[in-house]
Design a protein around this motif. Structure first.
Motif, PDB file in Angstrom:
ATOM      1  N   GLY A 176      19.052  20.471  17.813  1.00  0.00           N
ATOM      2  CA  GLY A 176      20.151  21.280  17.299  1.00  0.00           C
ATOM      3  C   GLY A 176      21.351  21.223  18.230  1.00  0.00           C
ATOM      4  O   GLY A 176      22.501  21.137  17.786  1.00  0.00           O
ATOM      5  N   PHE A 177      21.084  21.246  19.519  1.00  0.00           N
ATOM      6  CA  PHE A 177      22.161  21.156  20.522  1.00  0.00           C
ATOM      7  C   PHE A 177      22.966  19.883  20.300  1.00  0.00           C
ATOM      8  O   PHE A 177      24.196  19.906  20.232  1.00  0.00           O
ATOM      9  CB  PHE A 177      21.530  21.160  21.919  1.00  0.00           C
ATOM     10  N   GLN A 178      22.241  18.769  20.148  1.00  0.00           N
ATOM     11  CA  GLN A 178      22.918  17.483  19.922  1.00  0.00           C
ATOM     12  C   GLN A 178      23.701  17.494  18.622  1.00  0.00           C
ATOM     13  O   GLN A 178      24.847  17.056  18.566  1.00  0.00           O
ATOM     14  CB  GLN A 178      21.890  16.356  19.825  1.00  0.00           C
ATOM     15  N   MET A 179      23.063  17.983  17.566  1.00  0.00           N
ATOM     16  CA  MET A 179      23.703  17.938  16.257  1.00  0.00           C
ATOM     17  C   MET A 179      24.968  18.793  16.248  1.00  0.00           C
ATOM     18  O   MET A 179      26.005  18.397  15.701  1.00  0.00           O
ATOM     19  CB  MET A 179      22.720  18.409  15.169  1.00  0.00           C
ATOM     20  N   ARG A 180      24.883  19.963  16.869  1.00  0.00           N
ATOM     21  CA  ARG A 180      26.077  20.820  16.911  1.00  0.00           C
ATOM     22  C   ARG A 180      27.157  20.208  17.788  1.00  0.00           C
ATOM     23  O   ARG A 180      28.348  20.247  17.454  1.00  0.00           O
ATOM     24  CB  ARG A 180      25.709  22.220  17.414  1.00  0.00           C
ATOM     25  N   ALA A 181      26.743  19.632  18.923  1.00  0.00           N
ATOM     26  CA  ALA A 181      27.730  19.016  19.817  1.00  0.00           C
ATOM     27  C   ALA A 181      28.478  17.895  19.094  1.00  0.00           C
ATOM     28  O   ALA A 181      29.701  17.808  19.142  1.00  0.00           O
ATOM     29  CB  ALA A 181      27.042  18.481  21.073  1.00  0.00           C
ATOM     30  N   ARG A 235      40.337  16.240  29.182  1.00  0.00           N
ATOM     31  CA  ARG A 235      39.225  17.184  29.204  1.00  0.00           C
ATOM     32  C   ARG A 235      38.935  17.756  27.830  1.00  0.00           C
ATOM     33  O   ARG A 235      37.814  18.149  27.555  1.00  0.00           O
ATOM     34  CB  ARG A 235      39.461  18.299  30.221  1.00  0.00           C
ATOM     35  N   HIS A 236      39.929  17.795  26.945  1.00  0.00           N
ATOM     36  CA  HIS A 236      39.659  18.357  25.620  1.00  0.00           C
ATOM     37  C   HIS A 236      38.985  17.352  24.702  1.00  0.00           C
ATOM     38  O   HIS A 236      38.175  17.701  23.862  1.00  0.00           O
ATOM     39  CB  HIS A 236      40.949  18.863  24.980  1.00  0.00           C
ATOM     40  N   LYS A 237      39.329  16.079  24.892  1.00  0.00           N
ATOM     41  CA  LYS A 237      38.720  15.056  24.037  1.00  0.00           C
ATOM     42  C   LYS A 237      37.302  14.747  24.498  1.00  0.00           C
ATOM     43  O   LYS A 237      36.372  14.767  23.704  1.00  0.00           O
ATOM     44  CB  LYS A 237      39.575  13.793  24.063  1.00  0.00           C
ATOM     45  N   ARG A 238      37.148  14.444  25.777  1.00  0.00           N
ATOM     46  CA  ARG A 238      35.862  13.974  26.271  1.00  0.00           C
ATOM     47  C   ARG A 238      35.081  15.026  27.048  1.00  0.00           C
ATOM     48  O   ARG A 238      33.865  15.066  27.004  1.00  0.00           O
ATOM     49  CB  ARG A 238      36.072  12.782  27.217  1.00  0.00           C
ATOM     50  N   GLY A 239      35.798  15.825  27.814  1.00  0.00           N
ATOM     51  CA  GLY A 239      35.111  16.605  28.838  1.00  0.00           C
ATOM     52  C   GLY A 239      34.356  17.816  28.341  1.00  0.00           C
ATOM     53  O   GLY A 239      33.374  18.215  28.949  1.00  0.00           O
ATOM     54  N   LEU A 240      34.832  18.409  27.250  1.00  0.00           N
ATOM     55  CA  LEU A 240      34.252  19.676  26.822  1.00  0.00           C
ATOM     56  C   LEU A 240      34.044  19.690  25.318  1.00  0.00           C
ATOM     57  O   LEU A 240      34.801  19.071  24.573  1.00  0.00           O
ATOM     58  CB  LEU A 240      35.191  20.837  27.164  1.00  0.00           C
ATOM     59  N   VAL A 241      33.014  20.403  24.909  1.00  0.00           N
ATOM     60  CA  VAL A 241      32.920  20.786  23.507  1.00  0.00           C
ATOM     61  C   VAL A 241      33.531  22.183  23.469  1.00  0.00           C
ATOM     62  O   VAL A 241      32.914  23.149  23.905  1.00  0.00           O
ATOM     63  CB  VAL A 241      31.460  20.794  23.025  1.00  0.00           C
ATOM     64  N   LEU A 242      34.764  22.269  22.993  1.00  0.00           N
ATOM     65  CA  LEU A 242      35.516  23.518  23.142  1.00  0.00           C
ATOM     66  C   LEU A 242      34.866  24.687  22.424  1.00  0.00           C
ATOM     67  O   LEU A 242      35.024  25.831  22.829  1.00  0.00           O
ATOM     68  CB  LEU A 242      36.948  23.331  22.633  1.00  0.00           C
ATOM     69  N   ASP A 243      34.120  24.404  21.355  1.00  0.00           N
ATOM     70  CA  ASP A 243      33.484  25.489  20.618  1.00  0.00           C
ATOM     71  C   ASP A 243      32.084  25.805  21.129  1.00  0.00           C
ATOM     72  O   ASP A 243      31.372  26.593  20.513  1.00  0.00           O
ATOM     73  CB  ASP A 243      33.458  25.159  19.126  1.00  0.00           C
ATOM     74  N   PHE A 244      31.684  25.176  22.209  1.00  0.00           N
ATOM     75  CA  PHE A 244      30.446  25.537  22.880  1.00  0.00           C
ATOM     76  C   PHE A 244      30.766  26.544  23.989  1.00  0.00           C
ATOM     77  O   PHE A 244      31.893  26.576  24.499  1.00  0.00           O
ATOM     78  CB  PHE A 244      29.808  24.302  23.515  1.00  0.00           C
ATOM     79  N   VAL A 269      23.811  23.416   2.888  1.00  0.00           N
ATOM     80  CA  VAL A 269      25.250  23.294   3.101  1.00  0.00           C
ATOM     81  C   VAL A 269      25.630  23.867   4.469  1.00  0.00           C
ATOM     82  O   VAL A 269      26.421  23.278   5.208  1.00  0.00           O
ATOM     83  CB  VAL A 269      26.023  24.016   1.976  1.00  0.00           C
ATOM     84  N   ALA A 270      25.023  25.017   4.815  1.00  0.00           N
ATOM     85  CA  ALA A 270      25.366  25.677   6.081  1.00  0.00           C
ATOM     86  C   ALA A 270      24.992  24.798   7.265  1.00  0.00           C
ATOM     87  O   ALA A 270      25.766  24.650   8.211  1.00  0.00           O
ATOM     88  CB  ALA A 270      24.654  27.030   6.178  1.00  0.00           C
ATOM     89  N   LEU A 271      23.825  24.169   7.200  1.00  0.00           N
ATOM     90  CA  LEU A 271      23.399  23.311   8.312  1.00  0.00           C
ATOM     91  C   LEU A 271      24.370  22.139   8.461  1.00  0.00           C
ATOM     92  O   LEU A 271      24.762  21.780   9.566  1.00  0.00           O
ATOM     93  CB  LEU A 271      21.976  22.806   8.086  1.00  0.00           C
ATOM     94  N   ALA A 272      24.762  21.566   7.340  1.00  0.00           N
ATOM     95  CA  ALA A 272      25.708  20.450   7.407  1.00  0.00           C
ATOM     96  C   ALA A 272      27.040  20.919   7.996  1.00  0.00           C
ATOM     97  O   ALA A 272      27.595  20.287   8.894  1.00  0.00           O
ATOM     98  CB  ALA A 272      25.919  19.855   6.014  1.00  0.00           C
ATOM     99  N   PHE A 273      27.534  22.052   7.519  1.00  0.00           N
ATOM    100  CA  PHE A 273      28.793  22.603   8.047  1.00  0.00           C
ATOM    101  C   PHE A 273      28.719  22.799   9.558  1.00  0.00           C
ATOM    102  O   PHE A 273      29.641  22.476  10.293  1.00  0.00           O
ATOM    103  CB  PHE A 273      29.081  23.970   7.424  1.00  0.00           C
ATOM    104  N   ARG A 274      27.592  23.360   9.999  1.00  0.00           N
ATOM    105  CA  ARG A 274      27.433  23.657  11.431  1.00  0.00           C
ATOM    106  C   ARG A 274      27.413  22.404  12.281  1.00  0.00           C
ATOM    107  O   ARG A 274      27.561  22.454  13.484  1.00  0.00           O
ATOM    108  CB  ARG A 274      26.124  24.430  11.657  1.00  0.00           C
ATOM    109  N   THR A 275      27.126  21.261  11.655  1.00  0.00           N
ATOM    110  CA  THR A 275      27.081  20.020  12.412  1.00  0.00           C
ATOM    111  C   THR A 275      28.241  19.116  12.016  1.00  0.00           C
ATOM    112  O   THR A 275      28.181  17.903  12.186  1.00  0.00           O
ATOM    113  CB  THR A 275      25.737  19.304  12.190  1.00  0.00           C
ATOM    114  N   GLY A 276      29.290  19.726  11.472  1.00  0.00           N
ATOM    115  CA  GLY A 276      30.529  18.997  11.223  1.00  0.00           C
ATOM    116  C   GLY A 276      30.540  18.154   9.962  1.00  0.00           C
ATOM    117  O   GLY A 276      31.366  17.268   9.830  1.00  0.00           O
ATOM    118  N   LEU A 277      29.612  18.412   9.040  1.00  0.00           N
ATOM    119  CA  LEU A 277      29.546  17.605   7.825  1.00  0.00           C
ATOM    120  C   LEU A 277      29.725  18.494   6.599  1.00  0.00           C
ATOM    121  O   LEU A 277      29.320  19.647   6.603  1.00  0.00           O
ATOM    122  CB  LEU A 277      28.196  16.891   7.730  1.00  0.00           C
TER     123      LEU A 277
END
Lengths: 508, 356
Positions: free
Chosen positions: B218-223, A341-350, B73-81
């Protein structure tokens, strides 16, 4: 004589009381279980004993002496050792190097590796641990790594060993071996405190059990004939728990999932799923039983489009979904409770609400054009939180801060509420306590009764036997036999799972 | 729970403030050691940054590109880059904007608009390759974007010398039609070179907020930034979103470059080294906790310190390098989370006392 006595321990965290005036007495030479649901406060209490936390109130006595355990080094000095759930090992180092880390025996300023190895071997044999002192930790199994952790505490002179949910990471056979080791330790005069929420293990291994519920001590009982799993479960959860799953006979209808001659390879090109055939019909639960690593994970990843399949076809309601993208497969009508669940199931920081719409964020009513509609998302999340009993302060809470059981409930809420034609549940109750397990089992059966197809993969034989209407046994990437759960025994299943020829005759 | 998250936010602001003060203290100590009077120096700094209109205008001019690179930079950071290539993307934005300004003949206003947009797109395209390599081959973007910075710098220099001029060190001034100068504002701010790029930067603050937190993109990029495995499981195209994040980040940097060349300098010159505006964007984003509003606040601080620091050099004869040390110290204190360390000690101390 009590080696450990904790009196009136209270520990508060912002917003909660993790331990509320808990008393604990542990006698010398016993295996004492600390039982409670996830988040009941077991680990907090043990972290206090090991000096990782300071109690807000209460006293601790070790061998009758009042002590003030200021930190882990003080705990070690007092002969307390802790085997953590998550190992603290250096993978590229050898077993010996890991054990002596911080306490290296030296001769003329150099590490005396020969002496260290000798001592490690000695302790290892004394307690029947059978660890190779020269093996690299990164190359040995999880079970062996755990023994290295045990050795580490023994090397440091531990008399009282705390095991924090040690069986969570182990395979069934490794659990039996661990219990054997615990018995050896006790025989040699050590005392063990065993944190767990698994009743079976307590019945098998322990002498005494102290039950904690929501930060309070419920009671301490000796494990004897009068104690059974049902009573312990009731103490732990605070109500009667049913272990058997109530369900009507299945009314299977048309085929929903049809897998034919499927071949899936792993990263090294090995055929981990090797010409597998499988079908699941509407209104039934098909359980896949097998020893871990026989292709279960890869099979599910192939069905859900997360891993390419090399050969064969996968059909959902007659429609070919082989080689489709995950998004298309989801929309074709598959719900998937992933095994990790931590790898696939959830985005923990969402937040919970963002996780609830993880697949559907871009569909009405959650989005209009490019824009998300948070009022709708939050309202939907609130609805699922209450109907699936997800215990969270609100829907804005990060998934990370929920307990494992509640995280799992959130995932199940999301997957079940989309009402998929096929629900794939992989290890749906791993690491959860009995209360949560009961809830999840009920939901899965409910889905079946609504006429949906359910594919269950679990390493827990009990779970497969209780929930399934038909059981497919997987061995080396193939279904080697179909079994009727009403007539099958664990022994029969076990033989099939081990790939035994004899079992195949049973099937015929 | 809401109270808790509010407290968290406050503590970020608090920790930034404490870090700024500590950074200024370090600067003061340095000045004392070197034999300057920090009071004179800091008063010159803040007088020029806050008290006269020209200083305010020039501070805004200085912070405009920092705001945009900070957002990048902040936008990249927020999306894991981690986009270290902001510097290079800014240079390419500059180059593309100046090419449009010099080579195309368009009516006033439209000319500037086209040049700005092309500058932004060029910055985004410059970030495409690192994004593509990250998404398909797993090459770490820090490596590729650093390399792309050098390519951008020397590409820009070669084109200035061989194509945009015949061997000169700088291009002709851009035509009036492509300029972002606003003489009305400049006059109001005592002739400071404040330009329309500032408005663009402020609009981008709002764009970034809506894009990241209010749209499906944004939802996708952050996810994807937080958990690519879960995103893949949920049917989100991980590769596409990595590339998209990189390109949007790059286009913010490109806009910063376009603003500089069309608003501040009005010509492009050969650079022997990086201007550092892109790299400062990392500091701006970090101090601003990678939030749009935070980036605005921290770009104000860095703008005032940078411009005021050069004034300090005139007024108090304190070398400008002191201000760079103050920058570095602030970032150090933020990164090391010194504030919470202090707070924790304080809280622990109190708790122990209450026991006795």
């Amino acid at each position: 004589m009590n080696v450990v006595e904790m009196k009136g321990i209270t520990k508060r965290f912002p917003g909660t009381v993790a331990n509320d005036r808990i008393d604990l007495k542990v006698r010398k030479g016993e295996i004492h279980a600390l039982l409670g649901e996830n988040g009941a406060g077991k680990s907090t209490l043990m972290n206090i004993l090991f000096g990782l936390y300071q109690p807000d109130e209460g006293e601790i006595f070790i061998n009758g002496q009042r002590v003030n355990i200021t930190g882990p080094s003080k705990a070690v000095e007092l002969g307390i050792g802790m085997v953590h759930q998550h190992f603290m090992l250096v993978n590229p180092f050898t077993v010996t190097e890991n054990i002596i880390l911080g306490l290296e025996p030296t001769s003329a300023g150099f590490i005396d590796m020969a002496a260290a190895e000798r001592k490690v071997r000695e302790i290892s044999e004394q307690y029947g641990l059978h660890v190779d002192p020269r093996a690299k930790v990164g190359n040995i199994s999880v079970g062996m790594q755990q023994r290295v952790e045990i050795l580490k505490t023994l090397y440091r002179g531990a008399e009282i060993l705390i095991f924090d949910e040690p069986t969570a990471v182990l395979a069934p056979q490794e659990i039996d071996e661990l219990i054997e080791i615990m018995r050896n330790l006790v025989r040699e005069g050590k005392t063990i405190i065993f944190i767990t929420h698994k009743l079976k293990e307590i019945m098998k291994a322990c002498d005494t059990v102290t039950v904690i519920r929501r930060g309070k001590k419920i009671g301490t009982v000796a494990i004897d004939e009068e104690v059974n799993e049902k009573r312990l479960a009731a103490m732990m959860v605070g109500r009667e728990v049913s272990f058997s799953v109530d369900k009507k006979p299945a009314e299977a209808k048309e085929t929903v999932l049809e897998v034919k001659d499927l071949v899936v390879t792993d990263a090294r090109g090995v055929h981990v799923v090797n010409g597998l055939d499988l079908d699941v019909r509407a209104g039934e639960i098909v359980g896949i039983a097998g020893v871990d690593g026989n292709g279960q994970s890869e099979l599910i990843e192939a069905i859900t489009g997360l891993r390419p399949s090399k050969k064969g076809t996968i059909r959902l309601k007659g429609k070919n979904i082989t080689h489709r993208k995950p998004r298309e497969i989801i929309q074709a009508g598959i719900g998937h409770i992933p095994e990790d669940r931590h790898k696939r199931g959830l985005v923990l920081d969402f937040s919970i609400s963002e996780n609830i719409v993880l697949h559907t964020y871009d569909q009405a009513p959650f989005a209009k054009g490019l824009f998300l509609r948070y009022p709708e998302i939050n309202a939907y999340a609130q609805k699922l939180i209450s109907s699936f009993d997800v215990r969270t302060p609100d829907e804005h809470t990060l998934a990370r801060s929920l307990s494992g059981g509640n995280q799992q409930k959130a995932i199940i809420a999301r997957e079940v509420d989309r009402d998929p034609d096929l629900l794939i549940a992989a290890q749906p109750t791993r690491g959860l306590d009995v209360g949560a397990i009961e809830f999840i089992h009920r939901r899965i059966v409910e889905q079946r009764d609504k006429g949906k197809a359910v594919l269950l993969v679990s390493l827990e034989l009990d779970e497969v036997l209780q929930l399934s209407d038909r059981i497919a046994v997987i061995y080396e990437g193939k279904i080697v036999g179909w079994v009727d759960p009403k007539t099958a025994t664990e022994e029969e299943l076990g033989l099939l799972m081990a790939g035994s020829k004899k079992a195949e005759e049973v099937k015929g | 729970m809401q109270l808790l998250s509010r407290m968290n936010r406050q503590s970020t602001i608090l920790s930034s403030l404490v870090s700024i003060i500590l950074g200024l203290v370090v600067g003061a100590i340095l000045m004392l050691v070197a034999g300057y009077d920090p009071l004179v120096a800091y008063s010159a700094l803040f007088r020029s940054g806050f008290l006269d209109m020209y200083g305010v205008g020039e501070s805004i001019r200085t912070l405009t590109p920092l705001l945009l690179t900070g957002l990048a930079v902040a936008l990249a950071f927020r999306t894991g880059l981690f986009n270290i290539g902001v510097e290079g993307q800014l240079i390419i934005g500059q180059l593309a904007a100046v090419i449009v300004a010099l080579k195309l003949d368009l009516p006033p206003g439209l000319h500037a608009a086209v040049a700005v947009i092309v500058g932004g797109i060029a910055g985004g395209l410059w970030a495409f390759l690192p994004g593509l390599l990250k998404a398909t081959r797993g090459v770490h973007e820090v490596i590729t974007t650093i390399m792309m910075n050098f390519i951008a710098l020397y590409l820009s220099n070669v084109l200035v010398r061989t194509w945009l001029t015949s061997g000169a060190d700088s291009t002709d001034p851009i035509p009036e039609s492509a300029s972002l100068k606003m003489s009305f504002f400049s006059d109001w701010f005592g002739g400071a070179r404040i330009h329309f790029g500032f408005i663009i930067a402020l609009v981008m603050v709002i764009v970034m907020y809506f894009l990241l937190w209010r749209t499906t993109w944004g939802f996708q990029m952050r996810a994807v930034g937080f958990n690519p495995d879960a995103s893949e499981y949920a049917g989100i195209n991980v590769r596409k979103n990595i590339i998209l994040s990189m390109m949007i980040s790059g286009s913010f940097a490109g806009l910063a470059g376009a603003g500089e060349v069309l608003g501040t300098y009005e010509y492009l010159f050969i650079q022997d080294a990086f201007s550092g505006i892109g790299f400062d964007g990392i500091a701006v984003a970090l101090l601003g906790a990678n939030t749009p509003v935070g980036v605005v606040l921290s770009s104000i601080l860095f703008g005032v310190l940078t411009f005021g620091g050069s004034e300090m050099q005139y007024d108090a004869q304190v070398p400008f390098e002191v201000i760079r040390v103050v920058f570095a110290a602030i970032i150090f204190f933020v990164a090391a989370n010194v504030t919470s360390w202090f707070l924790e000690r304080f809280r622990l101390g109190r708790k122990v006392n209450s026991h006795e």
